[in-house]
Design a protein around this motif. Structure first.
Motif, PDB file in Angstrom:
ATOM      1  N   TYR A 228      15.517  21.815  48.644  1.00 39.96           N
ATOM      2  CA  TYR A 228      14.332  22.515  48.135  1.00 39.96           C
ATOM      3  C   TYR A 228      13.310  22.671  49.259  1.00 39.96           C
ATOM      4  CZ  TYR A 228       9.964  23.447  45.727  1.00 39.96           C
ATOM      5  OH  TYR A 228       8.770  24.006  45.335  1.00 39.96           O
ATOM      6  N   SER A 229      12.742  23.839  49.356  1.00 42.10           N
ATOM      7  CA  SER A 229      11.680  24.069  50.340  1.00 42.10           C
ATOM      8  C   SER A 229      10.811  25.216  49.881  1.00 42.10           C
ATOM      9  CB  SER A 229      12.263  24.365  51.726  1.00 42.10           C
ATOM     10  OG  SER A 229      13.143  25.464  51.669  1.00 42.10           O
ATOM     11  N   ARG A 230       9.576  25.201  50.322  1.00 44.65           N
ATOM     12  CA  ARG A 230       8.677  26.325  50.059  1.00 44.65           C
ATOM     13  C   ARG A 230       8.766  27.308  51.213  1.00 44.65           C
ATOM     14  NH1 ARG A 230       5.987  21.837  48.033  1.00 44.65           N
ATOM     15  NH2 ARG A 230       5.129  21.334  50.072  1.00 44.65           N
ATOM     16  N   ALA A 231       8.659  28.565  50.883  1.00 46.27           N
ATOM     17  CA  ALA A 231       8.709  29.599  51.918  1.00 46.27           C
ATOM     18  C   ALA A 231       7.571  29.387  52.908  1.00 46.27           C
ATOM     19  CB  ALA A 231       8.608  30.978  51.281  1.00 46.27           C
TER      20      ALA A 231
ATOM     21  N   LEU B 137      15.038  34.472  57.611  1.00 49.64           N
ATOM     22  CA  LEU B 137      15.708  33.556  56.695  1.00 49.64           C
ATOM     23  C   LEU B 137      16.842  32.790  57.378  1.00 49.64           C
ATOM     24  CD1 LEU B 137      15.973  32.443  53.843  1.00 49.64           C
ATOM     25  CD2 LEU B 137      17.316  34.458  53.225  1.00 49.64           C
TER      26      LEU B 137
ATOM     27  N   LYS C  30      16.919  23.941  58.514  1.00 50.18           N
ATOM     28  CA  LYS C  30      17.232  22.997  57.434  1.00 50.18           C
ATOM     29  C   LYS C  30      18.539  22.263  57.724  1.00 50.18           C
ATOM     30  CE  LYS C  30      13.581  23.962  55.118  1.00 50.18           C
ATOM     31  NZ  LYS C  30      12.505  22.949  55.048  1.00 50.18           N
TER      32      LYS C  30
ATOM     33  N   ILE D  81      14.624  28.203  47.803  1.00 48.84           N
ATOM     34  CA  ILE D  81      13.406  28.578  48.536  1.00 48.84           C
ATOM     35  C   ILE D  81      12.376  29.095  47.540  1.00 48.84           C
ATOM     36  CG2 ILE D  81      12.444  29.956  50.405  1.00 48.84           C
ATOM     37  CD1 ILE D  81      15.192  30.030  51.650  1.00 48.84           C
TER      38      ILE D  81
ATOM     39  N   VAL E 131       8.109  32.315  47.464  1.00 38.84           N
ATOM     40  CA  VAL E 131       8.333  33.381  48.437  1.00 38.84           C
ATOM     41  C   VAL E 131       7.185  34.397  48.407  1.00 38.84           C
ATOM     42  CG1 VAL E 131       9.905  35.276  49.048  1.00 38.84           C
ATOM     43  CG2 VAL E 131      10.827  33.048  48.420  1.00 38.84           C
TER      44      VAL E 131
ATOM     45  N   ILE F 137      16.466  32.267  45.715  1.00 31.54           N
ATOM     46  CA  ILE F 137      15.137  32.725  46.116  1.00 31.54           C
ATOM     47  C   ILE F 137      14.277  32.759  44.856  1.00 31.54           C
ATOM     48  CG2 ILE F 137      13.789  34.626  47.092  1.00 31.54           C
ATOM     49  CD1 ILE F 137      15.617  33.362  49.137  1.00 31.54           C
TER      50      ILE F 137
END
Length: 508
Positions: free
Chosen positions: A93-96, A103, A110, A215, A218, A253
């Motif tokens: 899990y990650s925030r944009a 990308l 990551k 992600i 976005v 996304i």
């Protein structure tokens, strides 16, 4: 892959802070069960069941703010990473990041952060098994011919230090020509990172590990600039075009719909044509059976043993309040279950209208924009706050640099956060702990934190001081405008007292 229990209920923690977060409708803190969203569940489950196949897949999730897209990603993270690690599926899990809009490069970072040891083991394992390693790089066909030399060098050694350094050359962490010269390699171009990503993902799946990249947020890229967002989408399209060469894995996304975010088909039609069958929209909970299921679940969490049908009748009456967000629905159900006053949400617009202040507020807000007053708001905010506090004989212990004031009568600290970047939360935790140490000689009864609504600051992060804590979600620009309006208009101060008090939950 066979997974029969996804979307089942997961074990709920018993922390009081968890319950407080749920009461406030902080949906990302309720990842233990997903109510409703049958299309979403089916869409994601179908993709995950194919995760060990011969093609990478994607989903493009859209939702209005507060309807639970982050909650879904957090559920998957909790399900696979913590509850059922035996499936060998990792949720990343990650925030944009609006500053990292390619990308492919983003995903390579990551992988570099966590999976280099697995990749090294996969390389060594494939060599022992005399595996035909060119298949990891599409047999060096088409553009993959440009990484043939690099791939051959990668499979020419079993020295882990050399392998790690070679992998850093591939991910871009080591980019200087002298590092390539050391291995007698031609310098890789930035565009070659796409083929490198395919190679590394194929090695990870060969090892038996499968990745789900989630992600989130976005829309932050789109809000920064349309050009950046289009660049991000172009790199997304380029990656999708390589899916057929990647064995397994899954990319999600997630984007919040809003005025500043154009529809995908309007922004980048080339991407839209590739993912239109993969777009999933999260809808507000509206059906009776789904509301009932949510009530039953919250009743179980709070151990309130309420009559479900009676609660459902009261919830149905809330429809007239136009609660369009799932998080607001959770708030209202929680109030009913806990026998709290379930009053209509008082928006700032309604508070202003009820006090005949709407036009004055809008005029002040527009002037602040013209004067560029919202820039560096964390510095400018405390002058009108000081005036307001001084008017109420409370300004004696205002610390502008540290962003708080101490009310010596009630022994309360009120602390203000302005940064909406969720990556900054850890810094705020540190600041608050330092503040408490600084004021440790005072008998602090309550700590009030004003947090930007989009930050979704939760009580779970403050377990040691949770009983003393009150988190107030606010919009810094709105409160700043109210305080400026108060400072500039003595004749309106009595009415503004009512608005400011209600807006801050009777804390200012």
């Amino acid at each position: 892959m066979e997974i029969n229990n996804i979307w089942s209920k997961l074990t709920i923690p018993v922390r009081e802070s968890f319950k407080r977060d749920i009461q406030e409708g902080k949906v990302p803190e309720l990842p233990y069960y997903i109510v409703n969203q049958d299309n979403l569940k089916k869409g994601i489950k179908d993709k995950i069941l194919q995760i060990d196949g011969d093609r990478m897949t994607t989903s493009y999730i859209t939702a209005a703010y507060g309807n639970g897209k982050t909650n879904v990603l957090r559920y998957l993270e909790l399900f696979f990473n913590k509850t059922y690690p035996e499936y060998n599926i990792d949720i990343i899990y990650s925030r944009a990041d609006p500053d990292r809009i390619d990308l492919v490069v983003f995903l390579l970072k990551k992988i570099e952060d966590t999976y280099l040891d697995i990749i090294i083991e996969a390389i060594i394992k494939s060599k022992k098994n005399n595996y035909n390693y060119p298949v990891f790089a599409y047999d060096f066909q088409e553009s993959f011919a440009e990484i043939k030399e690099y791939t051959e060098k990668l499979f020419s050694t079993e020295n882990t230090d050399e392998l790690k350094e070679l992998l850093y050359l591939g991910t871009g962490r080591l980019a200087n020509k002298r590092y390539f010269d050391r291995f007698n390699l031609s310098h890789l171009k930035d565009y070659n990172r796409r083929e490198i990503l395919v190679l590394l993902l194929n090695l990870i799946s060969y090892y038996g590990k499968y990745l789900v990249f989630g992600i989130d947020e976005v829309e932050k890229i789109s809000e920064r600039s349309k050009i950046r967002f289009n660049h991000f989408l172009t790199s997304y399209r380029e990656l999708i075009d390589l899916f057929g060469k990647i064995n397994g894995h899954y990319l999600i996304i997630a984007i919040t719909e809003g005025e500043k975010v154009q529809r995908l088909e309007e922004t980048n039609y080339a991407v839209y044509t590739r993912v239109r069958e993969d777009i999933i929209s999260i809808q507000p909970i509206s059906k009776i059976k789904d509301k009932k299921e949510l009530i039953e679940y919250l009743n179980e969490i709070f151990k309130t043993e309420n009559d479900i049908e009676e609660v459902l009748k009261r919830v149905d009456k809330l429809d007239s309040l136009k609660i369009s967000e799932n998080r607001l629905l959770i708030q209202e159900i929680s109030k009913i279950l806990l026998s709290e006053s379930s009053e209509e949400f008082q928006s700032l617009q309604k508070l202003l209208s009820d006090n005949s202040l709407y036009e004055e507020y809008e005029y002040t807000y527009d002037n602040l924009i013209k004067d560029d007053a919202f820039k560096n708001i964390h510095r400018k905010f405390f002058d009108p706050l000081e005036y307001y506090l001084d008017s109420h004989n409370r300004a004696e212990f205002l610390k502008k640099q540290e962003r708080y004031f101490l009310d010596s009568i009630s022994n309360e600290i009120q602390y203000f956060i302005f940064n909406e970047d969720k990556d900054n939360i850890e810094n705020e935790f540190i600041n608050i702990n330092e503040l408490l140490n600084k004021e440790k000689n005072e008998d602090i009864k309550k700590i009030i934190i004003y947090s930007p609504s989009n930050l979704e600051l939760n009580y779970s992060g403050f377990s040691e001081i949770e009983k003393q804590l009150l988190i107030i979600d606010y919009e810094p620009k709105e409160l700043f405008t109210l305080l400026e309006l108060y400072r500039q208009n003595i004749d309106l101060q009595e009415s503004l007292d009512n608005v400011i008090s209600s807006y801050t939950k009777n804390q200012l």
